[in-house]
Design a protein around this motif. Structure first.
Motif, short mmCIF file in Angstrom:
data_model
loop_
_atom_site.label_atom_id
_atom_site.label_comp_id
_atom_site.label_asym_id
_atom_site.label_seq_id
_atom_site.Cartn_x
_atom_site.Cartn_y
_atom_site.Cartn_z
N ASN A 232 34.46 16.35 -0.37
CA ASN A 232 35.19 16.22 0.97
C ASN A 232 34.53 17.08 1.94
OD1 ASN A 232 37.60 14.37 1.47
ND2 ASN A 232 38.71 16.10 0.12
N SER A 233 33.96 18.51 0.90
CA SER A 233 32.98 18.88 1.90
C SER A 233 31.64 18.18 2.43
CB SER A 233 32.47 20.39 1.13
OG SER A 233 32.12 19.48 -0.40
N ALA A 234 31.40 17.12 1.90
CA ALA A 234 29.98 16.73 1.23
C ALA A 234 30.05 15.68 2.47
CB ALA A 234 29.46 16.27 0.60
N LEU A 235 30.82 14.98 3.29
CA LEU A 235 31.34 13.93 3.58
C LEU A 235 30.93 14.86 5.10
CD1 LEU A 235 35.04 12.35 2.87
CD2 LEU A 235 32.30 11.82 2.62
N PRO A 236 30.37 13.36 6.27
CA PRO A 236 29.71 14.06 7.11
C PRO A 236 31.61 14.20 8.04
CG PRO A 236 30.05 11.62 6.85
CD PRO A 236 30.25 12.56 6.03
N ALA A 237 31.59 14.91 9.73
CA ALA A 237 32.62 15.10 10.01
C ALA A 237 33.28 13.77 10.94
CB ALA A 237 31.96 15.52 11.27
N CYS A 238 34.59 13.54 11.12
CA CYS A 238 34.98 12.92 11.80
C CYS A 238 35.01 11.63 10.13
CB CYS A 238 34.47 11.70 12.78
SG CYS A 238 34.40 13.09 14.29
N PHE A 239 34.95 11.20 9.37
CA PHE A 239 35.23 11.25 7.86
C PHE A 239 36.79 10.99 7.73
CE2 PHE A 239 34.87 8.74 3.90
CZ PHE A 239 34.15 7.29 4.77
N PRO A 240 37.25 10.00 7.43
CA PRO A 240 38.47 10.77 6.34
C PRO A 240 38.46 11.69 5.46
CG PRO A 240 38.22 8.49 6.00
CD PRO A 240 36.89 8.99 7.18
N LYS A 241 39.56 12.02 5.04
CA LYS A 241 39.98 12.88 3.89
C LYS A 241 40.25 12.11 2.51
CE LYS A 241 42.04 17.37 1.92
NZ LYS A 241 43.13 17.95 2.23
N LEU A 242 39.35 12.61 2.30
CA LEU A 242 39.39 11.66 0.35
C LEU A 242 40.97 12.95 -0.15
CD1 LEU A 242 38.87 9.65 -1.73
CD2 LEU A 242 37.77 11.51 -2.61
N LEU A 243 42.38 11.70 -0.86
CA LEU A 243 43.43 12.55 -0.95
C LEU A 243 42.86 12.41 -2.94
CD1 LEU A 243 46.32 11.41 1.38
CD2 LEU A 243 45.00 13.54 1.32
N TYR A 244 42.87 11.43 -2.81
CA TYR A 244 43.05 10.99 -4.52
C TYR A 244 42.48 10.15 -5.09
CZ TYR A 244 44.81 9.49 -9.62
OH TYR A 244 44.96 9.42 -10.15
N ASP A 245 41.41 9.75 -6.06
CA ASP A 245 40.10 9.09 -6.57
C ASP A 245 41.21 9.41 -8.02
OD1 ASP A 245 38.65 7.23 -7.51
OD2 ASP A 245 36.33 8.17 -6.16
N THR A 246 40.82 7.55 -8.39
CA THR A 246 41.85 7.53 -9.97
C THR A 246 39.92 8.13 -10.93
OG1 THR A 246 41.02 5.10 -9.63
CG2 THR A 246 43.25 5.82 -9.22
N LYS B 225 24.56 8.42 4.76
CA LYS B 225 23.58 8.89 6.31
C LYS B 225 24.55 8.79 7.61
CE LYS B 225 19.93 7.21 3.44
NZ LYS B 225 18.52 5.76 3.16
N PRO B 226 24.03 8.98 8.20
CA PRO B 226 25.12 9.12 9.90
C PRO B 226 24.73 7.88 10.13
CG PRO B 226 24.01 11.20 10.18
CD PRO B 226 22.98 10.54 8.72
N GLU B 227 24.10 6.59 9.87
CA GLU B 227 24.42 5.65 10.25
C GLU B 227 25.18 4.76 9.47
OE1 GLU B 227 20.33 5.74 7.94
OE2 GLU B 227 21.35 6.98 9.46
N ASP B 228 25.22 5.61 7.68
CA ASP B 228 26.30 5.03 7.03
C ASP B 228 28.05 5.37 7.22
OD1 ASP B 228 24.09 3.42 5.38
OD2 ASP B 228 24.00 4.75 4.13
N ALA B 229 28.03 6.10 7.42
CA ALA B 229 28.88 6.89 7.89
C ALA B 229 29.50 5.97 9.60
CB ALA B 229 29.19 8.58 8.60
N GLN B 230 29.13 5.94 10.60
CA GLN B 230 29.42 4.87 11.18
C GLN B 230 30.13 3.58 10.94
OE1 GLN B 230 25.78 5.16 14.07
NE2 GLN B 230 26.13 7.19 14.88
N ALA B 231 29.11 3.21 10.20
CA ALA B 231 29.50 1.55 9.61
C ALA B 231 30.81 1.77 9.07
CB ALA B 231 27.97 0.93 8.92
#
Length: 332
Positions: free
Chosen positions: A165-179, A26-32
Protein backbone atom coordinates in the motif's frame (compact mmCIF):
# COMPACT_ATOMS: atom_id res chain seq x y z
CA UNK A 1 -0.19 -27.69 10.99
CA UNK A 2 2.62 -25.23 10.17
CA UNK A 3 3.38 -24.22 6.60
CA UNK A 4 6.61 -25.37 5.04
CA UNK A 5 9.96 -23.63 5.25
CA UNK A 6 9.76 -22.95 1.51
CA UNK A 7 6.39 -21.19 1.90
CA UNK A 8 7.68 -19.22 4.89
CA UNK A 9 10.75 -18.06 2.94
CA UNK A 10 8.59 -17.07 -0.01
CA UNK A 11 6.28 -14.89 2.07
CA UNK A 12 9.25 -13.35 3.88
CA UNK A 13 10.69 -12.37 0.53
CA UNK A 14 7.43 -10.67 -0.44
CA UNK A 15 7.63 -8.34 2.55
CA UNK A 16 11.02 -7.13 1.44
CA UNK A 17 10.24 -6.86 -2.27
CA UNK A 18 6.72 -5.46 -2.20
CA UNK A 19 7.77 -1.83 -2.11
CA UNK A 20 10.84 -2.29 -4.26
CA UNK A 21 9.90 -4.22 -7.40
CA UNK A 22 6.83 -5.11 -9.37
CA UNK A 23 4.29 -3.23 -7.28
CA UNK A 24 4.75 0.40 -8.25
CA UNK A 25 2.40 1.95 -10.83
CA UNK A 26 2.99 4.71 -13.34
CA UNK A 27 0.60 7.70 -13.11
CA UNK A 28 -1.03 6.83 -16.44
CA UNK A 29 -1.54 3.23 -15.29
CA UNK A 30 -3.08 4.46 -12.04
CA UNK A 31 -5.57 6.61 -13.97
CA UNK A 32 -6.60 3.66 -16.12
CA UNK A 33 -7.01 1.49 -13.04
CA UNK A 34 -9.11 4.15 -11.31
CA UNK A 35 -11.44 4.38 -14.32
CA UNK A 36 -11.75 0.60 -14.45
CA UNK A 37 -12.49 0.43 -10.73
CA UNK A 38 -15.39 2.89 -11.00
CA UNK A 39 -16.86 0.87 -13.87
CA UNK A 40 -16.92 -2.26 -11.70
CA UNK A 41 -19.32 -0.69 -9.18
CA UNK A 42 -23.04 -0.95 -9.82
CA UNK A 43 -25.30 0.81 -7.30
CA UNK A 44 -28.76 -0.66 -7.74
CA UNK A 45 -31.75 0.29 -5.53
CA UNK A 46 -32.48 -3.25 -4.34
CA UNK A 47 -28.98 -3.84 -3.03
CA UNK A 48 -28.73 -0.31 -1.63
CA UNK A 49 -32.03 -0.63 0.32
CA UNK A 50 -32.05 3.09 1.14
CA UNK A 51 -34.46 4.07 3.94
CA UNK A 52 -35.17 7.46 5.58
CA UNK A 53 -36.60 7.65 9.08
CA UNK A 54 -37.43 10.44 11.55
CA UNK A 55 -35.26 13.19 13.03
CA UNK A 56 -31.96 12.24 14.65
CA UNK A 57 -32.96 13.96 17.89
CA UNK A 58 -35.70 16.13 19.37
CA UNK A 59 -33.83 19.38 18.65
CA UNK A 60 -32.31 18.52 15.26
CA UNK A 61 -35.21 18.24 12.84
CA UNK A 62 -32.95 19.23 9.94
CA UNK A 63 -31.11 15.90 10.25
CA UNK A 64 -32.75 12.58 9.53
CA UNK A 65 -31.85 8.97 10.31
CA UNK A 66 -30.74 7.08 7.22
CA UNK A 67 -30.12 3.35 6.86
CA UNK A 68 -28.86 1.47 3.83
CA UNK A 69 -26.31 -1.04 2.62
CA UNK A 70 -22.90 0.49 1.92
CA UNK A 71 -20.53 -0.89 -0.73
CA UNK A 72 -17.20 -1.28 1.04
CA UNK A 73 -14.91 -3.70 -0.79
CA UNK A 74 -14.20 -4.92 -4.30
CA UNK A 75 -13.24 -8.59 -4.66
CA UNK A 76 -11.13 -9.54 -7.65
CA UNK A 77 -11.16 -13.27 -8.33
CA UNK A 78 -8.34 -14.15 -10.73
CA UNK A 79 -6.12 -17.02 -11.80
CA UNK A 80 -2.99 -15.45 -10.32
CA UNK A 81 0.12 -13.79 -11.64
CA UNK A 82 -0.46 -10.38 -13.20
CA UNK A 83 -4.18 -10.91 -13.84
CA UNK A 84 -6.42 -8.03 -12.87
CA UNK A 85 -10.04 -7.10 -13.42
CA UNK A 86 -8.99 -3.46 -13.54
CA UNK A 87 -7.16 -3.68 -16.84
CA UNK A 88 -3.54 -3.44 -15.79
CA UNK A 89 -1.19 -6.16 -14.47
CA UNK A 90 -0.42 -5.41 -10.85
CA UNK A 91 0.72 -8.77 -9.53
CA UNK A 92 3.79 -8.88 -7.35
CA UNK A 93 7.11 -10.45 -8.39
CA UNK A 94 6.25 -13.66 -6.57
CA UNK A 95 2.70 -14.05 -7.85
CA UNK A 96 1.72 -17.64 -8.46
CA UNK A 97 0.07 -18.71 -11.71
CA UNK A 98 -2.12 -21.80 -11.92
CA UNK A 99 -3.33 -24.27 -14.52
CA UNK A 100 -5.40 -22.33 -17.07
CA UNK A 101 -7.81 -25.22 -17.40
CA UNK A 102 -8.44 -25.58 -13.68
CA UNK A 103 -11.03 -22.99 -12.69
CA UNK A 104 -11.33 -24.52 -9.24
CA UNK A 105 -8.04 -22.86 -8.23
CA UNK A 106 -8.43 -19.12 -7.82
CA UNK A 107 -6.74 -16.17 -6.12
CA UNK A 108 -8.52 -13.18 -4.63
CA UNK A 109 -7.63 -9.55 -3.97
CA UNK A 110 -9.78 -7.45 -1.65
CA UNK A 111 -9.70 -3.67 -2.15
CA UNK A 112 -11.28 -1.06 0.11
CA UNK A 113 -13.49 1.11 -2.08
CA UNK A 114 -12.40 4.78 -2.10
CA UNK A 115 -14.99 7.53 -1.71
CA UNK A 116 -14.39 8.97 -5.19
CA UNK A 117 -15.13 5.61 -6.89
CA UNK A 118 -18.43 5.24 -5.03
CA UNK A 119 -19.27 8.86 -5.89
CA UNK A 120 -18.67 8.17 -9.59
CA UNK A 121 -20.88 5.07 -9.48
CA UNK A 122 -23.58 7.13 -7.71
CA UNK A 123 -23.56 9.80 -10.45
CA UNK A 124 -21.82 12.12 -7.95
CA UNK A 125 -24.62 11.87 -5.38
CA UNK A 126 -22.79 9.80 -2.76
CA UNK A 127 -23.19 12.47 -0.06
CA UNK A 128 -26.59 10.86 0.52
CA UNK A 129 -24.80 7.72 1.77
CA UNK A 130 -23.26 7.20 5.19
CA UNK A 131 -19.86 6.37 3.71
CA UNK A 132 -17.28 3.61 4.02
CA UNK A 133 -15.88 4.88 7.33
CA UNK A 134 -19.29 4.46 9.01
CA UNK A 135 -19.23 0.79 8.01
CA UNK A 136 -15.94 -0.07 9.69
CA UNK A 137 -15.95 -2.44 12.64
CA UNK A 138 -13.85 -5.13 14.31
CA UNK A 139 -14.43 -8.80 13.61
CA UNK A 140 -13.93 -11.15 16.54
CA UNK A 141 -11.00 -13.34 15.57
CA UNK A 142 -11.57 -17.07 15.33
CA UNK A 143 -7.87 -17.92 15.13
CA UNK A 144 -7.11 -20.71 17.60
CA UNK A 145 -4.11 -20.78 19.91
CA UNK A 146 -2.89 -23.88 18.10
CA UNK A 147 -3.07 -22.27 14.67
CA UNK A 148 0.70 -22.01 14.26
CA UNK A 149 0.39 -21.94 10.48
CA UNK A 150 -1.98 -18.96 10.47
CA UNK A 151 -0.37 -17.06 13.34
CA UNK A 152 3.03 -16.97 11.65
CA UNK A 153 1.51 -16.10 8.29
CA UNK A 154 -0.59 -13.22 9.65
CA UNK A 155 2.43 -11.26 10.85
CA UNK A 156 4.21 -11.52 7.53
CA UNK A 157 1.06 -10.69 5.58
CA UNK A 158 0.61 -7.51 7.59
CA UNK A 159 4.09 -6.37 6.61
CA UNK A 160 3.55 -7.30 2.96
CA UNK A 161 0.25 -5.40 2.76
CA UNK A 162 1.78 -2.36 4.41
CA UNK A 163 4.67 -2.36 1.94
CA UNK A 164 2.32 -2.85 -1.00
CA UNK A 165 0.00 0.00 0.00
CA UNK A 166 2.89 2.38 0.64
CA UNK A 167 4.04 1.81 -2.95
CA UNK A 168 0.67 2.67 -4.49
CA UNK A 169 -0.08 6.18 -5.81
CA UNK A 170 -2.43 8.58 -4.08
CA UNK A 171 -6.17 7.98 -4.47
CA UNK A 172 -5.65 4.33 -5.33
CA UNK A 173 -7.78 1.89 -3.30
CA UNK A 174 -6.18 0.25 -0.30
CA UNK A 175 -5.37 -3.45 -0.58
CA UNK A 176 -6.98 -5.28 2.35
CA UNK A 177 -5.99 -8.86 1.57
CA UNK A 178 -4.25 -10.73 -1.24
CA UNK A 179 -4.27 -14.51 -1.29
CA UNK A 180 -0.95 -14.45 -3.16
CA UNK A 181 0.62 -13.08 0.04
CA UNK A 182 -0.97 -15.90 2.07
CA UNK A 183 0.59 -19.38 1.73
CA UNK A 184 -2.24 -20.87 3.76
CA UNK A 185 -4.61 -20.07 0.88
CA UNK A 186 -2.91 -22.63 -1.33
CA UNK A 187 -2.45 -25.37 1.24
CA UNK A 188 -5.43 -24.88 3.51
CA UNK A 189 -3.14 -25.59 6.46
CA UNK A 190 -4.88 -22.95 8.55
CA UNK A 191 -8.15 -24.87 8.44
CA UNK A 192 -7.19 -28.52 8.02
CA UNK A 193 -7.90 -29.22 11.68
CA UNK A 194 -11.22 -27.37 11.59
CA UNK A 195 -12.34 -29.11 8.41
CA UNK A 196 -11.46 -32.51 9.89
CA UNK A 197 -13.31 -31.77 13.11
CA UNK A 198 -16.45 -30.73 11.25
CA UNK A 199 -16.57 -34.10 9.57
CA UNK A 200 -19.66 -34.71 7.48
CA UNK A 201 -21.68 -31.57 8.17
CA UNK A 202 -24.34 -31.62 5.49
CA UNK A 203 -24.22 -28.13 4.00
CA UNK A 204 -26.86 -29.06 1.41
CA UNK A 205 -29.33 -29.82 4.19
CA UNK A 206 -31.33 -26.66 5.09
CA UNK A 207 -31.53 -27.59 8.78
CA UNK A 208 -27.86 -28.34 9.40
CA UNK A 209 -26.74 -25.52 7.09
CA UNK A 210 -28.72 -22.94 9.08
CA UNK A 211 -27.49 -24.25 12.43
CA UNK A 212 -23.92 -24.25 11.10
CA UNK A 213 -24.06 -20.67 9.81
CA UNK A 214 -24.51 -18.62 12.97
CA UNK A 215 -23.19 -15.07 13.18
CA UNK A 216 -19.42 -14.96 12.78
CA UNK A 217 -19.00 -18.72 13.11
CA UNK A 218 -20.08 -19.93 9.71
CA UNK A 219 -19.41 -23.49 8.64
CA UNK A 220 -21.36 -23.51 5.37
CA UNK A 221 -21.74 -20.85 2.68
CA UNK A 222 -25.47 -21.33 2.52
CA UNK A 223 -27.19 -24.47 1.27
CA UNK A 224 -26.09 -24.07 -2.35
CA UNK A 225 -22.36 -23.30 -2.18
CA UNK A 226 -21.26 -25.94 0.28
CA UNK A 227 -18.65 -25.84 3.07
CA UNK A 228 -16.70 -22.75 4.05
CA UNK A 229 -13.75 -24.77 5.38
CA UNK A 230 -11.02 -25.17 4.46
CA UNK A 231 -10.83 -21.53 3.38
CA UNK A 232 -8.54 -22.04 0.41
CA UNK A 233 -8.29 -21.67 -3.36
CA UNK A 234 -9.67 -25.13 -4.18
CA UNK A 235 -13.38 -25.44 -4.92
CA UNK A 236 -15.07 -28.44 -6.45
CA UNK A 237 -18.17 -26.67 -7.71
CA UNK A 238 -18.95 -27.55 -11.33
CA UNK A 239 -19.73 -23.93 -12.28
CA UNK A 240 -16.80 -21.52 -12.69
CA UNK A 241 -18.81 -18.46 -11.64
CA UNK A 242 -20.02 -20.13 -8.45
CA UNK A 243 -16.48 -21.35 -7.72
CA UNK A 244 -15.38 -17.72 -8.01
CA UNK A 245 -18.11 -16.63 -5.60
CA UNK A 246 -17.01 -19.28 -3.10
CA UNK A 247 -13.41 -18.07 -3.37
CA UNK A 248 -14.53 -14.45 -2.89
CA UNK A 249 -16.43 -15.17 0.32
CA UNK A 250 -13.73 -17.46 1.68
CA UNK A 251 -11.21 -14.62 1.21
CA UNK A 252 -13.55 -12.14 2.95
CA UNK A 253 -14.03 -14.54 5.85
CA UNK A 254 -10.38 -15.47 6.34
CA UNK A 255 -9.24 -11.83 6.11
CA UNK A 256 -11.96 -10.72 8.51
CA UNK A 257 -11.93 -13.45 11.15
CA UNK A 258 -8.41 -14.91 10.89
CA UNK A 259 -5.94 -12.42 9.43
CA UNK A 260 -7.78 -9.40 10.84
CA UNK A 261 -7.05 -7.14 7.85
CA UNK A 262 -10.69 -6.72 6.73
CA UNK A 263 -12.14 -3.74 8.65
CA UNK A 264 -15.78 -4.47 7.83
CA UNK A 265 -18.26 -7.04 9.08
CA UNK A 266 -17.42 -10.28 7.27
CA UNK A 267 -20.30 -12.34 8.62
CA UNK A 268 -22.35 -14.29 6.09
CA UNK A 269 -25.63 -13.29 7.74
CA UNK A 270 -24.80 -9.56 7.73
CA UNK A 271 -23.23 -8.66 4.39
CA UNK A 272 -24.43 -8.88 0.81
CA UNK A 273 -22.33 -10.23 -2.06
CA UNK A 274 -22.96 -8.75 -5.51
CA UNK A 275 -21.34 -10.00 -8.70
CA UNK A 276 -20.44 -7.09 -11.01
CA UNK A 277 -18.56 -8.87 -13.81
CA UNK A 278 -18.86 -10.61 -16.16
CA UNK A 279 -22.56 -10.21 -15.27
CA UNK A 280 -24.26 -7.87 -12.79
CA UNK A 281 -26.52 -9.30 -10.10
CA UNK A 282 -28.45 -7.88 -7.19
CA UNK A 283 -26.62 -8.21 -3.88
CA UNK A 284 -27.81 -11.14 -1.78
CA UNK A 285 -26.40 -13.34 0.95
CA UNK A 286 -23.42 -15.35 -0.30
CA UNK A 287 -24.53 -18.87 -1.15
CA UNK A 288 -28.23 -18.02 -1.13
CA UNK A 289 -30.57 -19.45 -3.76
CA UNK A 290 -31.33 -15.95 -5.09
CA UNK A 291 -27.67 -15.08 -5.71
CA UNK A 292 -26.87 -18.55 -7.03
CA UNK A 293 -29.74 -18.38 -9.52
CA UNK A 294 -28.83 -14.92 -10.79
CA UNK A 295 -25.15 -15.79 -11.24
CA UNK A 296 -26.00 -18.89 -13.29
CA UNK A 297 -27.96 -16.74 -15.77
CA UNK A 298 -24.71 -15.29 -17.10
CA UNK A 299 -22.00 -17.12 -19.09
CA UNK A 300 -18.72 -17.87 -17.34
CA UNK A 301 -15.77 -15.54 -17.91
CA UNK A 302 -13.51 -16.72 -20.72
CA UNK A 303 -10.68 -14.74 -19.10
CA UNK A 304 -11.47 -16.48 -15.79
CA UNK A 305 -11.68 -13.10 -14.06
CA UNK A 306 -14.64 -12.17 -11.84
CA UNK A 307 -15.47 -9.23 -9.61
CA UNK A 308 -17.75 -8.99 -6.60
CA UNK A 309 -18.69 -6.14 -4.26
CA UNK A 310 -19.27 -6.67 -0.54
CA UNK A 311 -22.03 -4.56 1.06
CA UNK A 312 -22.71 -4.09 4.79
CA UNK A 313 -25.59 -2.31 6.60
CA UNK A 314 -25.00 1.17 8.04
CA UNK A 315 -27.05 3.75 9.93
CA UNK A 316 -26.21 7.46 10.26
CA UNK A 317 -27.66 10.97 10.38
CA UNK A 318 -27.78 13.03 7.19
CA UNK A 319 -28.95 16.59 6.70
CA UNK A 320 -32.15 17.29 4.81
CA UNK A 321 -30.14 19.17 2.16
CA UNK A 322 -27.87 16.17 1.58
CA UNK A 323 -30.79 13.80 1.21
CA UNK A 324 -33.03 15.97 -0.97
CA UNK A 325 -30.52 18.26 -2.69
CA UNK A 326 -27.55 17.87 -5.00
CA UNK A 327 -24.13 16.80 -3.78
CA UNK A 328 -20.77 18.32 -4.62
CA UNK A 329 -18.70 15.82 -6.67
CA UNK A 330 -15.80 14.18 -4.87
CA UNK A 331 -12.54 14.28 -6.79
CA UNK A 332 -9.49 12.11 -6.42
Amino acid sequence: MAFTRREFNKLSAVTGLAAATGLSLKPEDAQALNASLASLLVIDPLTLSYMIYGPCCWWCHDKLIVSHYQPVALCEVIKGGGDSAMGQPIGGPLSVGTDNNDYTSMHVRLWELPAWAIDTAMAYQSCKLCGVDKAKTTNSTLTGMLDVCGAASNILQSKALSAFNSALPACFPKLLYDTEFDPTWNTGCRDVGIASALGMVACNNPVTAEVSSIFGAEVCIGTNWGPLYPRQMASHNDNASIAAGIAAYRAIHVSGFAVGSFPFNASLSVGKLQQTSPGVTVGFEAGSLLLDTQMRLYPVSLEEIYTFVWWVPVVCCKSYKEIMGFCRPQVC
